[in-house]
Write a protein that holds these residues in place. Structure first.
Motif, PDB file in Angstrom:
ATOM      1  N   LEU A  40      55.439  14.205  35.683  1.00 39.01           N
ATOM      2  CA  LEU A  40      55.428  15.664  35.525  1.00 39.01           C
ATOM      3  C   LEU A  40      54.292  16.311  36.313  1.00 39.01           C
ATOM      4  CD1 LEU A  40      56.381  15.916  31.749  1.00 39.01           C
ATOM      5  CD2 LEU A  40      57.855  16.357  33.747  1.00 39.01           C
ATOM      6  N   VAL A  41      53.146  15.651  36.365  1.00 46.59           N
ATOM      7  CA  VAL A  41      52.041  16.154  37.189  1.00 46.59           C
ATOM      8  C   VAL A  41      52.428  16.086  38.668  1.00 46.59           C
ATOM      9  CG1 VAL A  41      49.656  15.718  37.925  1.00 46.59           C
ATOM     10  CG2 VAL A  41      50.240  15.717  35.490  1.00 46.59           C
ATOM     11  N   SER A  42      53.151  15.042  39.047  1.00 41.58           N
ATOM     12  CA  SER A  42      53.634  14.926  40.426  1.00 41.58           C
ATOM     13  C   SER A  42      54.596  16.060  40.767  1.00 41.58           C
ATOM     14  CB  SER A  42      54.326  13.582  40.643  1.00 41.58           C
ATOM     15  OG  SER A  42      53.411  12.523  40.477  1.00 41.58           O
ATOM     16  N   LEU A  43      55.451  16.391  39.833  1.00 40.39           N
ATOM     17  CA  LEU A  43      56.350  17.529  40.034  1.00 40.39           C
ATOM     18  C   LEU A  43      55.542  18.816  40.215  1.00 40.39           C
ATOM     19  CD1 LEU A  43      59.082  18.983  40.082  1.00 40.39           C
ATOM     20  CD2 LEU A  43      59.015  18.983  37.574  1.00 40.39           C
ATOM     21  N   ALA A  44      54.539  18.997  39.386  1.00 42.54           N
ATOM     22  CA  ALA A  44      53.690  20.187  39.504  1.00 42.54           C
ATOM     23  C   ALA A  44      52.992  20.209  40.868  1.00 42.54           C
ATOM     24  CB  ALA A  44      52.665  20.223  38.371  1.00 42.54           C
ATOM     25  N   GLY A  45      52.531  19.055  41.328  1.00 43.28           N
ATOM     26  CA  GLY A  45      51.905  18.970  42.644  1.00 43.28           C
ATOM     27  C   GLY A  45      52.869  19.323  43.757  1.00 43.28           C
ATOM     28  N   THR A  46      54.098  18.854  43.633  1.00 46.66           N
ATOM     29  CA  THR A  46      55.134  19.182  44.611  1.00 46.66           C
ATOM     30  C   THR A  46      55.361  20.688  44.659  1.00 46.66           C
ATOM     31  OG1 THR A  46      56.233  17.054  44.332  1.00 46.66           O
ATOM     32  CG2 THR A  46      57.582  18.864  45.173  1.00 46.66           C
ATOM     33  N   LEU A  47      55.479  21.293  43.490  1.00 44.41           N
ATOM     34  CA  LEU A  47      55.709  22.736  43.422  1.00 44.41           C
ATOM     35  C   LEU A  47      54.496  23.514  43.934  1.00 44.41           C
ATOM     36  CD1 LEU A  47      57.530  22.938  39.974  1.00 44.41           C
ATOM     37  CD2 LEU A  47      58.550  22.931  42.269  1.00 44.41           C
ATOM     38  N   LEU A  48      53.298  23.023  43.652  1.00 48.96           N
ATOM     39  CA  LEU A  48      52.084  23.682  44.119  1.00 48.96           C
ATOM     40  C   LEU A  48      51.999  23.646  45.643  1.00 48.96           C
ATOM     41  CD1 LEU A  48      49.320  25.000  43.525  1.00 48.96           C
ATOM     42  CD2 LEU A  48      48.370  22.678  43.466  1.00 48.96           C
ATOM     43  N   ILE A  49      52.215  22.481  46.225  1.00 53.15           N
ATOM     44  CA  ILE A  49      52.143  22.358  47.683  1.00 53.15           C
ATOM     45  C   ILE A  49      53.190  23.244  48.353  1.00 53.15           C
ATOM     46  CG2 ILE A  49      52.515  20.784  49.638  1.00 53.15           C
ATOM     47  CD1 ILE A  49      51.301  18.554  47.787  1.00 53.15           C
ATOM     48  N   SER A  50      54.424  23.183  47.866  1.00 50.35           N
ATOM     49  CA  SER A  50      55.473  23.996  48.483  1.00 50.35           C
ATOM     50  C   SER A  50      55.241  25.487  48.223  1.00 50.35           C
ATOM     51  CB  SER A  50      56.862  23.554  48.024  1.00 50.35           C
ATOM     52  OG  SER A  50      56.995  23.664  46.633  1.00 50.35           O
ATOM     53  N   GLY A  51      54.737  25.822  47.044  1.00 54.70           N
ATOM     54  CA  GLY A  51      54.446  27.217  46.729  1.00 54.70           C
ATOM     55  C   GLY A  51      53.317  27.783  47.576  1.00 54.70           C
ATOM     56  N   LEU A  52      52.269  26.987  47.781  1.00 55.91           N
ATOM     57  CA  LEU A  52      51.170  27.443  48.637  1.00 55.91           C
ATOM     58  C   LEU A  52      51.646  27.622  50.075  1.00 55.91           C
ATOM     59  CD1 LEU A  52      48.183  25.306  47.300  1.00 55.91           C
ATOM     60  CD2 LEU A  52      48.446  27.804  47.160  1.00 55.91           C
ATOM     61  N   GLY A  53      52.473  26.685  50.529  1.00 54.91           N
ATOM     62  CA  GLY A  53      53.021  26.809  51.872  1.00 54.91           C
ATOM     63  C   GLY A  53      53.815  28.092  52.032  1.00 54.91           C
ATOM     64  N   GLU A  54      54.638  28.378  51.039  1.00 53.66           N
ATOM     65  CA  GLU A  54      55.446  29.593  51.076  1.00 53.66           C
ATOM     66  C   GLU A  54      54.555  30.840  51.034  1.00 53.66           C
ATOM     67  OE1 GLU A  54      58.900  31.700  48.376  1.00 53.66           O
ATOM     68  OE2 GLU A  54      58.751  29.516  48.367  1.00 53.66           O
ATOM     69  N   HIS A  55      53.562  30.809  50.160  1.00 50.26           N
ATOM     70  CA  HIS A  55      52.657  31.953  50.005  1.00 50.26           C
ATOM     71  C   HIS A  55      51.922  32.270  51.307  1.00 50.26           C
ATOM     72  CE1 HIS A  55      49.841  34.728  48.135  1.00 50.26           C
ATOM     73  NE2 HIS A  55      48.864  34.051  48.724  1.00 50.26           N
ATOM     74  N   PHE A  56      51.492  31.241  52.002  1.00 46.48           N
ATOM     75  CA  PHE A  56      50.725  31.438  53.236  1.00 46.48           C
ATOM     76  C   PHE A  56      51.603  31.467  54.482  1.00 46.48           C
ATOM     77  CE2 PHE A  56      47.361  29.875  50.376  1.00 46.48           C
ATOM     78  CZ  PHE A  56      46.479  30.933  50.510  1.00 46.48           C
ATOM     79  N   GLY A  57      52.912  31.492  54.302  1.00 48.91           N
ATOM     80  CA  GLY A  57      53.821  31.621  55.433  1.00 48.91           C
ATOM     81  C   GLY A  57      53.912  30.382  56.308  1.00 48.91           C
ATOM     82  N   ILE A  58      53.624  29.227  55.739  1.00 51.48           N
ATOM     83  CA  ILE A  58      53.700  27.968  56.485  1.00 51.48           C
ATOM     84  C   ILE A  58      55.149  27.488  56.465  1.00 51.48           C
ATOM     85  CG2 ILE A  58      52.929  25.552  56.512  1.00 51.48           C
ATOM     86  CD1 ILE A  58      50.343  26.575  55.115  1.00 51.48           C
TER      87      ILE A  58
END
Length: 120
Positions: free
Chosen positions: A70-88
């Motif tokens: 579940l922490v790995s899932l959260a990490g996946t969502l965090l990385i993809s969310g940050l990428g989306e937020h910063f336009g990566i």
């Protein structure tokens, strides 16, 4: 290497469950993925416990394994969310997920989830 092979098998199981539930039982994809997650997670725990970490199966061990998942899932969502937020570009974020999440998961499993497990 065993961890990676089990990961590939686990992914195939997950995908098969999703396809079966959606195509043959008319499940919505989100629900099918949730069901598949638990099947695949238990499968992964059993194989990794016995093959990768040479540990006996236990309910407490599974709860630790599930926590890491579940922490790995959260990490996946965090990385993809940050990428989306910063336009990566999503592919760059995906590379980050593919490299970082399995490596961190393996370390968390080895040094926390299975650290107190007794070998067979």
């Amino acid at each position: 290497m065993q961890f990676a092979v089990i990961g590939v098998l686990n992914t195939a199981l997950h995908a098969s469950v999703v396809i079966g539930l959606v195509e043959h039982m008319a499940f919505r994809p989100v629900i099918a993925n949730a069901v598949a997650f638990f099947f695949a997670n238990i499968f992964s725990y059993c194989l990794n416990s016995q093959i990768t970490f040479k540990s006996t199966l236990s309910f407490g061990g599974y709860l630790r394994f599930l926590s890491v998942s579940l922490v790995s899932l959260a990490g996946t969502l965090l990385i993809s969310g940050l990428g989306e937020h910063f336009g990566i570009d999503y592919r760059i974020s995906l590379i980050g997920v593919i490299i970082l999440v399995p490596a961190i998961s393996f370390l968390a499993l080895k040094f926390w989830a299975f650290s107190s497990a007794k070998p067979e």
